[in-house]
Design an enzyme around this catalytic site. Structure first.
Site, PDB file in Angstrom:
ATOM      1  N   HIS A  59       0.714  -1.383  -0.017  1.00  0.00           N
ATOM      2  CA  HIS A  59       0.032   0.003  -0.012  1.00  0.00           C
ATOM      3  C   HIS A  59       0.984   1.451   0.053  1.00  0.00           C
ATOM      4  CE1 HIS A  59      -3.077   2.611   2.067  1.00  0.00           C
ATOM      5  NE2 HIS A  59      -3.225   2.795   0.866  1.00  0.00           N
ATOM      6  N   ASN A  87      -4.717   4.238   7.532  1.00  0.00           N
ATOM      7  CA  ASN A  87      -6.160   4.463   7.471  1.00  0.00           C
ATOM      8  C   ASN A  87      -7.114   4.311   8.570  1.00  0.00           C
ATOM      9  OD1 ASN A  87      -6.091   5.872   4.913  1.00  0.00           O
ATOM     10  ND2 ASN A  87      -5.981   3.812   3.921  1.00  0.00           N
TER      11      ASN A  87
HETATM   12  N1  CAA Z   1       8.341  13.929  -7.841  1.00  0.00           N
HETATM   13  C1  CAA Z   1       9.374  14.166  -7.069  1.00  0.00           C
HETATM   14  N2  CAA Z   1       9.302  15.092  -6.090  1.00  0.00           N
HETATM   15  C2  CAA Z   1       8.206  15.671  -6.117  1.00  0.00           C
HETATM   16  C3  CAA Z   1       7.285  15.634  -7.086  1.00  0.00           C
HETATM   17  C4  CAA Z   1       7.446  14.764  -7.922  1.00  0.00           C
HETATM   18  N3  CAA Z   1       6.576  14.802  -9.005  1.00  0.00           N
HETATM   19  N4  CAA Z   1       6.326  16.613  -6.726  1.00  0.00           N
HETATM   20  C5  CAA Z   1       6.585  17.254  -5.574  1.00  0.00           C
HETATM   21  N5  CAA Z   1       7.896  16.840  -5.077  1.00  0.00           N
HETATM   22  C6  CAA Z   1       8.492  17.143  -4.141  1.00  0.00           C
HETATM   23  C7  CAA Z   1       8.806  18.848  -3.887  1.00  0.00           C
HETATM   24  O1  CAA Z   1      10.201  19.151  -4.576  1.00  0.00           O
HETATM   25  C8  CAA Z   1       9.144  19.087  -2.497  1.00  0.00           C
HETATM   26  O2  CAA Z   1      10.247  18.636  -2.077  1.00  0.00           O
HETATM   27  P1  CAA Z   1      10.953  19.507  -0.967  1.00  0.00           P
HETATM   28  O3  CAA Z   1      10.228  19.496   0.477  1.00  0.00           O
HETATM   29  O4  CAA Z   1      12.352  18.551  -0.474  1.00  0.00           O
HETATM   30  O5  CAA Z   1      11.265  20.713  -1.256  1.00  0.00           O
HETATM   31  C9  CAA Z   1       7.867  18.191  -1.913  1.00  0.00           C
HETATM   32  O6  CAA Z   1       7.725  17.137  -2.778  1.00  0.00           O
HETATM   33  C10 CAA Z   1       6.520  18.673  -1.839  1.00  0.00           C
HETATM   34  O7  CAA Z   1       5.999  19.307  -2.841  1.00  0.00           O
HETATM   35  P2  CAA Z   1       5.460  20.911  -3.259  1.00  0.00           P
HETATM   36  O8  CAA Z   1       6.583  21.603  -2.599  1.00  0.00           O
HETATM   37  O9  CAA Z   1       5.320  20.866  -4.542  1.00  0.00           O
HETATM   38  O10 CAA Z   1       4.058  20.864  -2.692  1.00  0.00           O
HETATM   39  P3  CAA Z   1       3.624  21.006  -1.037  1.00  0.00           P
HETATM   40  O11 CAA Z   1       4.912  21.552  -0.218  1.00  0.00           O
HETATM   41  O12 CAA Z   1       2.660  21.922  -1.264  1.00  0.00           O
HETATM   42  O13 CAA Z   1       3.294  19.391  -0.595  1.00  0.00           O
HETATM   43  C11 CAA Z   1       2.125  17.567  -0.460  1.00  0.00           C
HETATM   44  C12 CAA Z   1       2.406  18.802  -1.257  1.00  0.00           C
HETATM   45  C13 CAA Z   1       3.206  16.688  -0.789  1.00  0.00           C
HETATM   46  C14 CAA Z   1       0.852  16.835  -1.057  1.00  0.00           C
HETATM   47  C15 CAA Z   1       1.780  17.902   1.083  1.00  0.00           C
HETATM   48  O14 CAA Z   1       0.889  18.921   1.228  1.00  0.00           O
HETATM   49  C16 CAA Z   1       1.470  16.503   1.805  1.00  0.00           C
HETATM   50  O15 CAA Z   1       2.486  15.621   2.156  1.00  0.00           O
HETATM   51  N6  CAA Z   1       0.376  16.431   2.163  1.00  0.00           N
HETATM   52  C17 CAA Z   1      -0.061  15.119   2.970  1.00  0.00           C
HETATM   53  C18 CAA Z   1      -0.497  14.226   1.919  1.00  0.00           C
HETATM   54  C19 CAA Z   1      -0.929  12.884   2.799  1.00  0.00           C
HETATM   55  O16 CAA Z   1      -1.306  12.764   3.845  1.00  0.00           O
HETATM   56  N7  CAA Z   1      -1.080  11.981   1.898  1.00  0.00           N
HETATM   57  C20 CAA Z   1      -1.570  10.705   2.435  1.00  0.00           C
HETATM   58  C21 CAA Z   1      -2.755  10.500   1.877  1.00  0.00           C
HETATM   59  S1  CAA Z   1      -3.578   8.744   2.428  1.00  0.00           S
HETATM   60  C22 CAA Z   1      -3.097   7.834   1.127  1.00  0.00           C
HETATM   61  O17 CAA Z   1      -2.611   8.244   0.204  1.00  0.00           O
HETATM   62  C23 CAA Z   1      -3.370   6.429   1.258  1.00  0.00           C
HETATM   63  C24 CAA Z   1      -4.794   6.022   1.284  1.00  0.00           C
HETATM   64  O18 CAA Z   1      -4.939   4.863   1.476  1.00  0.00           O
HETATM   65  C25 CAA Z   1      -5.918   7.047   1.296  1.00  0.00           C
END
Ligand code: CAA
Length: 291
Positions: free
Chosen positions: A142, A193
């Site tokens: 997952h 989750n």
């Molecule tokens: N490839 C590689 N790196 C990337 C990338 C990509 N396509 N897109 C972004 N990044 C990197 C950026 O360079 C940045 O790195 P640094 O911190 O080293 O600078 C980092 O990722 C964050 O990116 P952004 O600055 O563009 O965006 P942000 O700071 O606004 O963060 C986010 C966006 C990553 C979504 C953040 O808000 C976050 O982590 N949110 C929480 C997400 C979460 O909780 N997800 C889990 C959901 S549950 C799930 O998925 C499972 C389920 O079963 C439901």
């Protein structure tokens, strides 16, 4: 299994595209299946857009980007996954759809040593494994959204998963993909989750009852607890249909009232307000996010 592993991915939506991307970036040869040409094209755009983002963010070089793109083959023929050593299923969070995929993969993937993994968020792995003739090779793998950014993989062996299968998946996720693995028992919701979904549902109930606005609930958790995003924006990112499906699977398993999807969430899903992917959920997105 290592970075030369032949990987198959079933489904190239939000999660499937992310899994495809990280496996291709790790050097694997990836074949990804989608149901028709239009959906496969949309999946490819998702992968390419995210790779572009990786380059812009300085996380991926132009050369790595080109190599990853070239390592991915998009197909609408499931039989093209016949020679895969690891297949990760990432189709919609609907039990019957996943059962059908596992039954078909069991027939299609010829090597009986190959591992059939599911990216399900909540459906018991045991059920999926029993749709195949090789439950010892079926396991939960997952990932978290956005897959290229978040480091975690939950490893979920069922009662019948062999130790060898679990060890190979753990090794692949850590050594080839650079992820950190946590192990969960095969219980609906797994570790993350089981904690995250009741939290998000509480936020939905709070907004529904008028206790606080969506913006204030989110600001509370971002500014008061240093979460990267608030629960309602996170629900939009995950997809409200996915949250509803996970909640239903957890409620079915445990009958805990805190796992029941509140009416407003149900109505939003019925209305097609699914979050970022549809352009509107608790917030508006223009244009709808594809990655
Ligand atoms: N490839 C590689 N790196 C990337 C990338 C990509 N396509 N897109 C972004 N990044 C990197 C950026 O360079 C940045 O790195 P640094 O911190 O080293 O600078 C980092 O990722 C964050 O990116 P952004 O600055 O563009 O965006 P942000 O700071 O606004 O963060 C986010 C966006 C990553 C979504 C953040 O808000 C976050 O982590 N949110 C929480 C997400 C979460 O909780 N997800 C889990 C959901 S549950 C799930 O998925 C499972 C389920 O079963 C439901």
């Amino acid at each position: 299994m290592d970075s030369s592993t032949r990987v198959g991915v079933v489904g190239c939506g939000q999660m499937g595209a992310g899994i495809t991307e990280v496996c291709a970036r790790a050097g694997c040869d990836v074949t990804v299946f989608e149901i028709d040409a239009m959906t496969a094209e949309a999946g490819q755009q998702r992968v390419e857009k995210s790779l572009d983002r990786g380059v812009t963010a300085g996380k991926v070089t132009e050369e790595e980007r080109a190599r990853a793109s070239a390592a991915i083959r998009y197909t609408t023929t499931l039989e093209d996954l016949a020679d895969r050593e690891l297949v990760v299923e990432a189709v919609i969070e609907r039990e019957q759809d996943k059962l059908d995929v596992f039954a078909r993969l069991d027939k299609v993937v010829t090597d009986h040593n190959a591992i059939l993994a599911s990216n399900t968020s909540s459906i018991p792995i045991m059920k999926l494994a029993m749709a195949t003739s090789r439950p010892e090779r079926v396991v939960g793998m997952h990932f978290f959204n956005p897959v290229p950014v978040l480091k975690l993989v939950e490893l979920v062996p069922s009662l019948l998963t062999s130790d060898d299968t679990a060890a190979r998946v753990r090794d692949f996720a850590t050594s080839a993909l650079g992820k950190t693995v946590i192990r969960s028992q095969d219980r609906a919701g797994f570790v993350v989750n089981s904690l995250l979904v009741p939290y998000i549902l509480s936020a939905v109930r709070m907004a529904e009852s008028g206790f606080a606005s969506a913006a204030d609930i989110d600001a509370g958790m971002v500014l008061g607890c240093a979460h990267p995003m608030g629960p309602l924006r996170l629900a939009d990112l995950i997809g409200l249909d996915t949250i509803k499906a996970i909640a239903a699977a957890m409620y079915e398993e445990f009958k805990e009232p805190s796992y029941a999807a509140p009416p407003s969430l149900q109505r939003m899903v019925e209305a097609g307000l699914l979050g970022r992917k549809s352009g509107r959920g608790f917030y508006h997105y223009d244009p709808p996010a594809t990655a």
